[in-house]
Design a protein around this motif. Structure first.
Motif, PDB file in Angstrom:
ATOM      1  N   ASP A  36       0.832  -1.202   0.000  1.00  0.00           N
ATOM      2  CA  ASP A  36       0.000   0.000   0.000  1.00  0.00           C
ATOM      3  C   ASP A  36       0.875   1.263   0.000  1.00  0.00           C
ATOM      4  O   ASP A  36       1.858   1.339   0.753  1.00  0.00           O
ATOM      5  CB  ASP A  36      -0.913  -0.006   1.239  1.00  0.00           C
ATOM      6  CG  ASP A  36      -2.013   1.035   1.127  1.00  0.00           C
ATOM      7  OD1 ASP A  36      -3.152   0.650   0.850  1.00  0.00           O
ATOM      8  OD2 ASP A  36      -1.704   2.250   1.294  1.00  0.00           O
ATOM      9  N   PRO A  37       0.515   2.260  -0.834  1.00  0.00           N
ATOM     10  CA  PRO A  37       1.360   3.466  -0.907  1.00  0.00           C
ATOM     11  C   PRO A  37       1.447   4.245   0.405  1.00  0.00           C
ATOM     12  O   PRO A  37       2.354   5.065   0.562  1.00  0.00           O
ATOM     13  CB  PRO A  37       0.695   4.303  -2.002  1.00  0.00           C
ATOM     14  CG  PRO A  37      -0.664   3.740  -2.171  1.00  0.00           C
ATOM     15  CD  PRO A  37      -0.592   2.288  -1.777  1.00  0.00           C
ATOM     16  N   LYS A  38       0.557   3.980   1.359  1.00  0.00           N
ATOM     17  CA  LYS A  38       0.690   4.721   2.636  1.00  0.00           C
ATOM     18  C   LYS A  38       2.038   4.405   3.296  1.00  0.00           C
ATOM     19  O   LYS A  38       2.560   5.212   4.061  1.00  0.00           O
ATOM     20  CB  LYS A  38      -0.472   4.393   3.574  1.00  0.00           C
ATOM     21  CG  LYS A  38      -0.448   3.007   4.145  1.00  0.00           C
ATOM     22  CD  LYS A  38      -1.689   2.712   4.959  1.00  0.00           C
ATOM     23  CE  LYS A  38      -1.667   1.267   5.431  1.00  0.00           C
ATOM     24  NZ  LYS A  38      -2.937   0.754   5.836  1.00  0.00           N
ATOM     25  N   ASN A 167      -4.533   8.714  -5.195  1.00  0.00           N
ATOM     26  CA  ASN A 167      -3.782   7.524  -4.785  1.00  0.00           C
ATOM     27  C   ASN A 167      -4.702   6.403  -4.296  1.00  0.00           C
ATOM     28  O   ASN A 167      -4.228   5.322  -3.941  1.00  0.00           O
ATOM     29  CB  ASN A 167      -2.751   7.869  -3.705  1.00  0.00           C
ATOM     30  CG  ASN A 167      -1.649   8.798  -4.211  1.00  0.00           C
ATOM     31  OD1 ASN A 167      -1.332   9.794  -3.585  1.00  0.00           O
ATOM     32  ND2 ASN A 167      -1.076   8.472  -5.359  1.00  0.00           N
ATOM     33  N   LEU A 168      -6.000   6.687  -4.262  1.00  0.00           N
ATOM     34  CA  LEU A 168      -6.965   5.648  -3.873  1.00  0.00           C
ATOM     35  C   LEU A 168      -7.591   5.045  -5.117  1.00  0.00           C
ATOM     36  O   LEU A 168      -7.858   5.753  -6.096  1.00  0.00           O
ATOM     37  CB  LEU A 168      -8.069   6.256  -2.996  1.00  0.00           C
ATOM     38  CG  LEU A 168      -7.610   6.961  -1.720  1.00  0.00           C
ATOM     39  CD1 LEU A 168      -8.805   7.568  -1.000  1.00  0.00           C
ATOM     40  CD2 LEU A 168      -6.891   5.975  -0.803  1.00  0.00           C
ATOM     41  N   ASP A 169      -7.866   3.746  -5.089  1.00  0.00           N
ATOM     42  CA  ASP A 169      -8.590   3.115  -6.187  1.00  0.00           C
ATOM     43  C   ASP A 169     -10.022   3.658  -6.207  1.00  0.00           C
ATOM     44  O   ASP A 169     -10.511   4.155  -5.184  1.00  0.00           O
ATOM     45  CB  ASP A 169      -8.566   1.592  -6.020  1.00  0.00           C
ATOM     46  CG  ASP A 169      -7.162   1.054  -6.290  1.00  0.00           C
ATOM     47  OD1 ASP A 169      -6.390   1.766  -6.952  1.00  0.00           O
ATOM     48  OD2 ASP A 169      -6.846  -0.049  -5.827  1.00  0.00           O
ATOM     49  N   ASN A 281      -0.745   3.717  -7.222  1.00  0.00           N
ATOM     50  CA  ASN A 281      -1.509   4.246  -8.355  1.00  0.00           C
ATOM     51  C   ASN A 281      -1.739   5.722  -8.106  1.00  0.00           C
ATOM     52  O   ASN A 281      -1.927   6.141  -6.959  1.00  0.00           O
ATOM     53  CB  ASN A 281      -2.879   3.564  -8.463  1.00  0.00           C
ATOM     54  CG  ASN A 281      -2.757   2.125  -8.914  1.00  0.00           C
ATOM     55  OD1 ASN A 281      -1.924   1.802  -9.752  1.00  0.00           O
ATOM     56  ND2 ASN A 281      -3.596   1.272  -8.353  1.00  0.00           N
ATOM     57  N   SER A 282      -1.727   6.492  -9.172  1.00  0.00           N
ATOM     58  CA  SER A 282      -2.046   7.918  -9.050  1.00  0.00           C
ATOM     59  C   SER A 282      -3.033   8.238 -10.184  1.00  0.00           C
ATOM     60  O   SER A 282      -2.619   8.463 -11.321  1.00  0.00           O
ATOM     61  CB  SER A 282      -0.758   8.737  -9.148  1.00  0.00           C
ATOM     62  OG  SER A 282      -1.001  10.084  -8.813  1.00  0.00           O
ATOM     63  N   TYR A 283      -4.317   8.198  -9.826  1.00  0.00           N
ATOM     64  CA  TYR A 283      -5.372   8.367 -10.836  1.00  0.00           C
ATOM     65  C   TYR A 283      -5.440   9.811 -11.313  1.00  0.00           C
ATOM     66  O   TYR A 283      -5.236  10.756 -10.536  1.00  0.00           O
ATOM     67  CB  TYR A 283      -6.734   7.953 -10.268  1.00  0.00           C
ATOM     68  CG  TYR A 283      -6.897   6.447 -10.224  1.00  0.00           C
ATOM     69  CD1 TYR A 283      -7.515   5.757 -11.257  1.00  0.00           C
ATOM     70  CD2 TYR A 283      -6.392   5.718  -9.158  1.00  0.00           C
ATOM     71  CE1 TYR A 283      -7.639   4.368 -11.228  1.00  0.00           C
ATOM     72  CE2 TYR A 283      -6.509   4.333  -9.114  1.00  0.00           C
ATOM     73  CZ  TYR A 283      -7.133   3.665 -10.150  1.00  0.00           C
ATOM     74  OH  TYR A 283      -7.244   2.300 -10.122  1.00  0.00           O
ATOM     75  N   LYS A 284      -5.722   9.961 -12.598  1.00  0.00           N
ATOM     76  CA  LYS A 284      -5.856  11.270 -13.235  1.00  0.00           C
ATOM     77  C   LYS A 284      -7.301  11.409 -13.710  1.00  0.00           C
ATOM     78  O   LYS A 284      -7.870  10.454 -14.246  1.00  0.00           O
ATOM     79  CB  LYS A 284      -4.879  11.379 -14.415  1.00  0.00           C
ATOM     80  CG  LYS A 284      -3.438  11.002 -14.053  1.00  0.00           C
ATOM     81  CD  LYS A 284      -2.858  11.852 -12.920  1.00  0.00           C
ATOM     82  CE  LYS A 284      -1.557  11.328 -12.389  1.00  0.00           C
ATOM     83  NZ  LYS A 284      -1.125  11.981 -11.136  1.00  0.00           N
ATOM     84  N   PHE A 285      -7.882  12.591 -13.511  1.00  0.00           N
ATOM     85  CA  PHE A 285      -9.305  12.806 -13.751  1.00  0.00           C
ATOM     86  C   PHE A 285      -9.511  13.856 -14.830  1.00  0.00           C
ATOM     87  O   PHE A 285      -8.609  14.630 -15.148  1.00  0.00           O
ATOM     88  CB  PHE A 285      -9.990  13.275 -12.467  1.00  0.00           C
ATOM     89  CG  PHE A 285      -9.894  12.294 -11.324  1.00  0.00           C
ATOM     90  CD1 PHE A 285     -10.904  11.359 -11.106  1.00  0.00           C
ATOM     91  CD2 PHE A 285      -8.801  12.293 -10.469  1.00  0.00           C
ATOM     92  CE1 PHE A 285     -10.832  10.448 -10.058  1.00  0.00           C
ATOM     93  CE2 PHE A 285      -8.711  11.386  -9.415  1.00  0.00           C
ATOM     94  CZ  PHE A 285      -9.730  10.466  -9.217  1.00  0.00           C
ATOM     95  N   THR A 286     -10.741  13.908 -15.345  1.00  0.00           N
ATOM     96  CA  THR A 286     -11.188  15.072 -16.110  1.00  0.00           C
ATOM     97  C   THR A 286     -12.156  15.815 -15.189  1.00  0.00           C
ATOM     98  O   THR A 286     -12.666  15.229 -14.222  1.00  0.00           O
ATOM     99  CB  THR A 286     -11.921  14.660 -17.401  1.00  0.00           C
ATOM    100  OG1 THR A 286     -13.141  13.998 -17.024  1.00  0.00           O
ATOM    101  CG2 THR A 286     -11.077  13.730 -18.265  1.00  0.00           C
ATOM    102  N   PRO A 287     -12.454  17.095 -15.485  1.00  0.00           N
ATOM    103  CA  PRO A 287     -13.429  17.791 -14.637  1.00  0.00           C
ATOM    104  C   PRO A 287     -14.751  17.020 -14.571  1.00  0.00           C
ATOM    105  O   PRO A 287     -15.402  16.978 -13.531  1.00  0.00           O
ATOM    106  CB  PRO A 287     -13.599  19.137 -15.337  1.00  0.00           C
ATOM    107  CG  PRO A 287     -12.292  19.352 -16.040  1.00  0.00           C
ATOM    108  CD  PRO A 287     -11.829  17.981 -16.472  1.00  0.00           C
TER     109      PRO A 287
END
Ligand code: AVI
Length: 319
Positions: A36-38, A167-169, A281-287
Protein backbone atom coordinates in the motif's frame (compact mmCIF):
# COMPACT_ATOMS: atom_id res chain seq x y z
CA UNK A 1 13.45 -31.51 34.07
CA UNK A 2 12.84 -35.25 34.79
CA UNK A 3 15.85 -37.11 36.15
CA UNK A 4 17.68 -38.68 33.22
CA UNK A 5 15.77 -36.79 30.47
CA UNK A 6 18.00 -34.99 27.97
CA UNK A 7 17.54 -31.20 27.99
CA UNK A 8 15.68 -29.95 24.90
CA UNK A 9 16.33 -26.60 23.27
CA UNK A 10 13.35 -25.07 21.51
CA UNK A 11 13.96 -22.96 18.42
CA UNK A 12 12.77 -19.38 19.07
CA UNK A 13 9.21 -19.08 17.77
CA UNK A 14 8.44 -16.08 15.54
CA UNK A 15 6.24 -13.53 17.27
CA UNK A 16 2.68 -13.37 15.88
CA UNK A 17 2.40 -10.62 13.27
CA UNK A 18 0.43 -7.48 14.13
CA UNK A 19 -2.30 -6.17 11.77
CA UNK A 20 0.09 -3.93 9.84
CA UNK A 21 2.61 -6.75 9.41
CA UNK A 22 -0.15 -9.10 8.25
CA UNK A 23 -1.25 -6.52 5.68
CA UNK A 24 2.33 -6.25 4.40
CA UNK A 25 2.83 -10.03 4.35
CA UNK A 26 -0.47 -10.62 2.51
CA UNK A 27 0.46 -8.03 -0.11
CA UNK A 28 3.92 -9.56 -0.62
CA UNK A 29 2.47 -13.07 -1.03
CA UNK A 30 -0.16 -11.91 -3.55
CA UNK A 31 0.26 -12.33 -7.34
CA UNK A 32 1.24 -9.77 -8.43
CA UNK A 33 2.70 -8.55 -5.13
CA UNK A 34 1.66 -5.13 -3.84
CA UNK A 35 2.43 -2.77 -0.97
CA UNK A 36 0.00 0.00 0.00
CA UNK A 37 1.36 3.47 -0.91
CA UNK A 38 0.69 4.72 2.64
CA UNK A 39 3.92 2.88 3.57
CA UNK A 40 5.89 5.31 1.36
CA UNK A 41 5.62 7.90 4.13
CA UNK A 42 8.07 7.20 6.93
CA UNK A 43 10.11 10.26 8.03
CA UNK A 44 12.57 9.93 5.12
CA UNK A 45 9.77 9.16 2.64
CA UNK A 46 7.89 12.30 3.71
CA UNK A 47 11.06 14.37 3.25
CA UNK A 48 11.68 12.81 -0.17
CA UNK A 49 8.11 13.60 -1.20
CA UNK A 50 8.59 17.24 -0.14
CA UNK A 51 11.74 17.31 -2.31
CA UNK A 52 9.81 15.77 -5.24
CA UNK A 53 7.30 18.62 -5.10
CA UNK A 54 10.17 21.00 -5.93
CA UNK A 55 11.30 19.10 -9.03
CA UNK A 56 10.75 20.77 -12.41
CA UNK A 57 9.09 17.58 -13.70
CA UNK A 58 6.59 17.32 -10.81
CA UNK A 59 4.03 19.92 -11.91
CA UNK A 60 1.01 19.17 -9.60
CA UNK A 61 2.20 21.15 -6.58
CA UNK A 62 3.04 24.25 -8.63
CA UNK A 63 -0.20 24.04 -10.62
CA UNK A 64 -2.25 23.80 -7.44
CA UNK A 65 -0.34 26.71 -5.88
CA UNK A 66 -1.03 28.76 -9.02
CA UNK A 67 -4.76 28.02 -8.70
CA UNK A 68 -4.83 29.15 -5.06
CA UNK A 69 -2.77 32.25 -5.87
CA UNK A 70 -5.01 33.31 -8.80
CA UNK A 71 -8.41 32.20 -7.52
CA UNK A 72 -7.96 32.15 -3.73
CA UNK A 73 -10.48 34.91 -3.04
CA UNK A 74 -13.10 33.38 -5.31
CA UNK A 75 -12.54 29.97 -3.70
CA UNK A 76 -12.80 31.47 -0.19
CA UNK A 77 -16.11 33.14 -1.14
CA UNK A 78 -17.49 29.85 -2.37
CA UNK A 79 -16.46 28.10 0.86
CA UNK A 80 -17.80 30.75 3.27
CA UNK A 81 -16.91 30.91 6.99
CA UNK A 82 -14.66 28.17 8.35
CA UNK A 83 -14.60 27.07 11.98
CA UNK A 84 -12.32 24.02 11.75
CA UNK A 85 -10.03 23.31 8.82
CA UNK A 86 -9.26 19.59 8.76
CA UNK A 87 -6.19 18.90 6.63
CA UNK A 88 -6.04 15.32 5.35
CA UNK A 89 -2.46 14.16 4.76
CA UNK A 90 -1.11 17.48 6.01
CA UNK A 91 2.61 16.58 5.77
CA UNK A 92 4.54 19.80 6.38
CA UNK A 93 1.25 21.82 6.62
CA UNK A 94 2.59 24.40 4.15
CA UNK A 95 -0.35 24.20 1.72
CA UNK A 96 -2.93 24.86 4.41
CA UNK A 97 -0.83 27.64 5.87
CA UNK A 98 -0.97 29.55 2.57
CA UNK A 99 -4.78 29.56 2.86
CA UNK A 100 -5.01 30.74 6.47
CA UNK A 101 -5.14 34.40 5.38
CA UNK A 102 -8.09 33.94 3.01
CA UNK A 103 -10.05 31.19 4.85
CA UNK A 104 -9.37 32.43 8.41
CA UNK A 105 -10.00 29.14 10.25
CA UNK A 106 -10.22 29.29 14.05
CA UNK A 107 -9.09 25.75 14.54
CA UNK A 108 -6.59 23.87 12.38
CA UNK A 109 -6.60 20.06 12.54
CA UNK A 110 -3.76 18.53 10.49
CA UNK A 111 -3.98 14.75 10.11
CA UNK A 112 -1.15 12.59 8.81
CA UNK A 113 0.03 8.99 9.13
CA UNK A 114 3.58 10.28 9.65
CA UNK A 115 3.04 11.47 13.23
CA UNK A 116 6.60 12.65 14.02
CA UNK A 117 6.83 14.72 10.86
CA UNK A 118 3.43 16.24 11.66
CA UNK A 119 4.38 17.13 15.25
CA UNK A 120 7.46 18.99 14.00
CA UNK A 121 5.31 20.92 11.48
CA UNK A 122 2.73 21.77 14.18
CA UNK A 123 5.47 23.06 16.51
CA UNK A 124 6.68 25.38 13.75
CA UNK A 125 3.12 26.62 13.02
CA UNK A 126 2.38 27.37 16.68
CA UNK A 127 5.21 29.89 16.72
CA UNK A 128 3.83 31.73 13.68
CA UNK A 129 0.12 31.57 14.60
CA UNK A 130 -0.20 31.90 18.39
CA UNK A 131 -3.96 32.67 18.14
CA UNK A 132 -4.84 29.65 16.02
CA UNK A 133 -5.91 26.50 17.85
CA UNK A 134 -3.89 23.61 16.37
CA UNK A 135 -4.71 19.97 17.02
CA UNK A 136 -2.37 17.61 15.11
CA UNK A 137 -3.59 14.04 14.79
CA UNK A 138 -1.29 11.14 13.79
CA UNK A 139 -3.76 8.85 12.04
CA UNK A 140 -4.10 6.52 9.07
CA UNK A 141 -7.38 8.01 7.84
CA UNK A 142 -7.58 5.58 4.92
CA UNK A 143 -9.78 3.23 6.97
CA UNK A 144 -11.72 5.43 9.40
CA UNK A 145 -12.04 9.11 10.08
CA UNK A 146 -12.94 9.47 13.75
CA UNK A 147 -12.35 13.04 14.92
CA UNK A 148 -11.96 14.08 18.56
CA UNK A 149 -15.22 15.35 20.09
CA UNK A 150 -13.79 18.83 20.77
CA UNK A 151 -13.70 19.63 17.04
CA UNK A 152 -17.00 21.43 16.59
CA UNK A 153 -19.47 20.03 14.06
CA UNK A 154 -20.28 23.47 12.58
CA UNK A 155 -18.60 24.94 9.51
CA UNK A 156 -16.04 22.21 9.03
CA UNK A 157 -13.87 22.41 5.96
CA UNK A 158 -12.05 19.27 4.87
CA UNK A 159 -8.92 20.14 2.90
CA UNK A 160 -7.58 17.32 0.74
CA UNK A 161 -5.01 18.86 -1.59
CA UNK A 162 -2.30 17.56 -3.91
CA UNK A 163 -4.46 14.96 -5.68
CA UNK A 164 -3.90 12.54 -2.81
CA UNK A 165 -7.44 11.33 -3.56
CA UNK A 166 -5.88 9.99 -6.77
CA UNK A 167 -3.78 7.52 -4.79
CA UNK A 168 -6.97 5.65 -3.87
CA UNK A 169 -8.59 3.11 -6.19
CA UNK A 170 -12.01 4.26 -7.47
CA UNK A 171 -14.05 2.37 -4.85
CA UNK A 172 -11.81 3.58 -2.03
CA UNK A 173 -11.94 7.17 -3.37
CA UNK A 174 -15.74 7.08 -3.38
CA UNK A 175 -15.77 5.59 0.14
CA UNK A 176 -13.35 8.27 1.34
CA UNK A 177 -15.43 11.10 -0.17
CA UNK A 178 -18.56 9.64 1.46
CA UNK A 179 -16.78 9.34 4.82
CA UNK A 180 -15.76 13.01 4.61
CA UNK A 181 -19.27 13.98 3.51
CA UNK A 182 -20.77 12.32 6.60
CA UNK A 183 -18.26 14.13 8.83
CA UNK A 184 -18.93 17.59 7.47
CA UNK A 185 -22.62 17.74 6.59
CA UNK A 186 -23.35 21.44 6.28
CA UNK A 187 -19.67 22.17 5.71
CA UNK A 188 -17.50 21.66 2.71
CA UNK A 189 -14.65 19.95 0.95
CA UNK A 190 -11.76 21.61 -0.86
CA UNK A 191 -9.91 19.02 -2.90
CA UNK A 192 -7.08 19.11 -5.45
CA UNK A 193 -7.22 16.76 -8.41
CA UNK A 194 -4.65 15.96 -11.09
CA UNK A 195 -5.92 15.88 -14.67
CA UNK A 196 -5.46 13.49 -17.57
CA UNK A 197 -2.76 14.77 -19.90
CA UNK A 198 -0.20 13.44 -22.39
CA UNK A 199 2.05 10.59 -21.28
CA UNK A 200 5.07 12.77 -22.19
CA UNK A 201 4.17 15.09 -19.31
CA UNK A 202 2.87 12.49 -16.86
CA UNK A 203 5.65 9.91 -16.91
CA UNK A 204 8.65 12.22 -16.27
CA UNK A 205 6.74 13.64 -13.27
CA UNK A 206 6.96 10.14 -11.75
CA UNK A 207 10.40 9.23 -13.12
CA UNK A 208 12.53 12.36 -12.78
CA UNK A 209 16.07 12.97 -13.98
CA UNK A 210 17.46 13.29 -10.43
CA UNK A 211 15.90 9.93 -9.49
CA UNK A 212 14.22 11.39 -6.40
CA UNK A 213 11.01 9.51 -7.20
CA UNK A 214 13.06 6.32 -7.60
CA UNK A 215 14.54 6.94 -4.12
CA UNK A 216 11.05 7.65 -2.74
CA UNK A 217 9.75 4.37 -4.17
CA UNK A 218 12.80 2.31 -3.11
CA UNK A 219 12.74 3.77 0.41
CA UNK A 220 9.45 1.92 0.80
CA UNK A 221 11.47 -1.31 1.01
CA UNK A 222 13.53 0.04 3.91
CA UNK A 223 10.35 1.09 5.68
CA UNK A 224 8.88 -2.38 5.12
CA UNK A 225 12.10 -3.92 6.51
CA UNK A 226 11.64 -1.79 9.66
CA UNK A 227 7.97 -2.72 10.03
CA UNK A 228 8.01 -6.39 9.03
CA UNK A 229 11.60 -7.39 9.82
CA UNK A 230 12.08 -8.38 6.17
CA UNK A 231 15.44 -8.38 4.40
CA UNK A 232 14.81 -6.43 1.19
CA UNK A 233 18.06 -5.22 -0.38
CA UNK A 234 17.30 -1.93 -2.16
CA UNK A 235 20.02 -2.69 -4.73
CA UNK A 236 18.01 -5.69 -5.99
CA UNK A 237 15.14 -3.44 -7.18
CA UNK A 238 14.50 -0.86 -9.89
CA UNK A 239 11.90 1.95 -9.92
CA UNK A 240 9.29 1.75 -12.73
CA UNK A 241 6.62 4.40 -13.46
CA UNK A 242 4.19 4.19 -16.39
CA UNK A 243 0.89 5.72 -17.46
CA UNK A 244 -1.88 3.15 -17.80
CA UNK A 245 -4.26 5.03 -20.12
CA UNK A 246 -7.03 2.39 -19.89
CA UNK A 247 -7.24 2.92 -16.14
CA UNK A 248 -6.32 6.60 -16.34
CA UNK A 249 -3.57 6.22 -13.77
CA UNK A 250 0.17 6.43 -13.25
CA UNK A 251 1.43 3.19 -11.76
CA UNK A 252 4.61 2.87 -9.72
CA UNK A 253 6.26 -0.52 -9.36
CA UNK A 254 9.49 -1.96 -8.01
CA UNK A 255 11.00 -4.45 -10.43
CA UNK A 256 13.45 -7.18 -9.38
CA UNK A 257 16.79 -6.70 -11.17
CA UNK A 258 17.61 -10.40 -10.67
CA UNK A 259 15.97 -13.42 -8.98
CA UNK A 260 15.47 -12.39 -5.34
CA UNK A 261 14.24 -14.19 -2.24
CA UNK A 262 12.88 -11.92 0.47
CA UNK A 263 12.41 -13.37 3.94
CA UNK A 264 10.67 -12.11 7.08
CA UNK A 265 9.93 -13.77 10.44
CA UNK A 266 7.71 -16.73 9.60
CA UNK A 267 7.72 -16.42 5.80
CA UNK A 268 9.44 -15.69 2.50
CA UNK A 269 8.74 -14.98 -1.19
CA UNK A 270 10.84 -15.64 -4.23
CA UNK A 271 10.65 -13.09 -7.04
CA UNK A 272 11.80 -13.84 -10.59
CA UNK A 273 13.98 -11.33 -12.42
CA UNK A 274 11.72 -8.52 -13.78
CA UNK A 275 8.87 -9.50 -11.46
CA UNK A 276 7.20 -6.43 -10.00
CA UNK A 277 5.74 -5.20 -6.75
CA UNK A 278 2.97 -2.67 -7.38
CA UNK A 279 3.52 0.22 -4.96
CA UNK A 280 1.27 3.11 -6.05
CA UNK A 281 -1.51 4.25 -8.36
CA UNK A 282 -2.05 7.92 -9.05
CA UNK A 283 -5.37 8.37 -10.84
CA UNK A 284 -5.86 11.27 -13.23
CA UNK A 285 -9.31 12.81 -13.75
CA UNK A 286 -11.19 15.07 -16.11
CA UNK A 287 -13.43 17.79 -14.64
CA UNK A 288 -16.38 15.63 -15.70
CA UNK A 289 -15.17 12.36 -14.12
CA UNK A 290 -14.36 14.07 -10.82
CA UNK A 291 -17.61 16.06 -10.72
CA UNK A 292 -19.49 12.80 -11.20
CA UNK A 293 -17.53 11.17 -8.36
CA UNK A 294 -18.39 14.07 -6.02
CA UNK A 295 -22.06 13.86 -6.98
CA UNK A 296 -22.12 10.10 -6.35
CA UNK A 297 -20.59 10.76 -2.92
CA UNK A 298 -23.46 13.13 -2.06
CA UNK A 299 -21.92 16.58 -2.63
CA UNK A 300 -23.67 19.51 -4.25
CA UNK A 301 -22.88 23.13 -5.21
CA UNK A 302 -19.71 21.89 -6.93
CA UNK A 303 -17.27 24.36 -8.50
CA UNK A 304 -13.79 23.94 -9.84
CA UNK A 305 -10.86 26.14 -10.86
CA UNK A 306 -7.91 25.20 -13.09
CA UNK A 307 -4.38 26.42 -13.76
CA UNK A 308 -3.73 28.18 -17.07
CA UNK A 309 -2.57 24.96 -18.78
CA UNK A 310 -5.56 22.93 -17.53
CA UNK A 311 -3.23 20.39 -15.91
CA UNK A 312 -4.75 20.43 -12.40
CA UNK A 313 -8.09 21.36 -10.81
CA UNK A 314 -9.24 22.45 -7.37
CA UNK A 315 -12.82 21.55 -6.50
CA UNK A 316 -14.95 23.12 -3.79
CA UNK A 317 -18.16 21.31 -2.88
CA UNK A 318 -20.82 21.46 -0.17
CA UNK A 319 -21.50 18.35 1.86
C1 AVI B 1 0.85 12.26 -2.71
N1 AVI B 1 0.50 11.91 -4.07
C2 AVI B 1 -0.58 12.73 -4.57
C3 AVI B 1 1.64 11.86 -4.99
C4 AVI B 1 1.16 11.57 -6.44
O1 AVI B 1 1.49 12.37 -7.31
O2 AVI B 1 0.44 10.61 -6.66
C5 AVI B 1 2.63 10.81 -4.56
C6 AVI B 1 3.77 10.65 -5.51
N2 AVI B 1 4.19 9.52 -5.99
C7 AVI B 1 5.22 9.72 -6.76
N3 AVI B 1 5.46 11.00 -6.82
C8 AVI B 1 4.58 11.61 -6.02
Amino acid sequence: LLAGAAPRFLAPQPQPLNAEQQELRDGLLDHPAHIDPKFLYDALGSSLFTAITQLPEYYPTRCEAEIFARHGQDIARHIGPVQAMIDLGAGDCVKAERLFASLRPRHYVPIDISADYLQAAARRLRLSYPDLRITPIGLDFSQALALPADIGAEQRLFFYPGSSIGNLDPDAALAMLRRIQRQCAGGGLLVGVDRVKPRQVLEPAYDDALHLTAAFNLNLLRHVNDLLGSDFDVDDWRHVALFNSDQSRIEMHLEARRPVTVAWPGGQRRFDAQERIHTENSYKFTPETFTELLQRAGYHDIRHWSDTRGWFSVFSARA
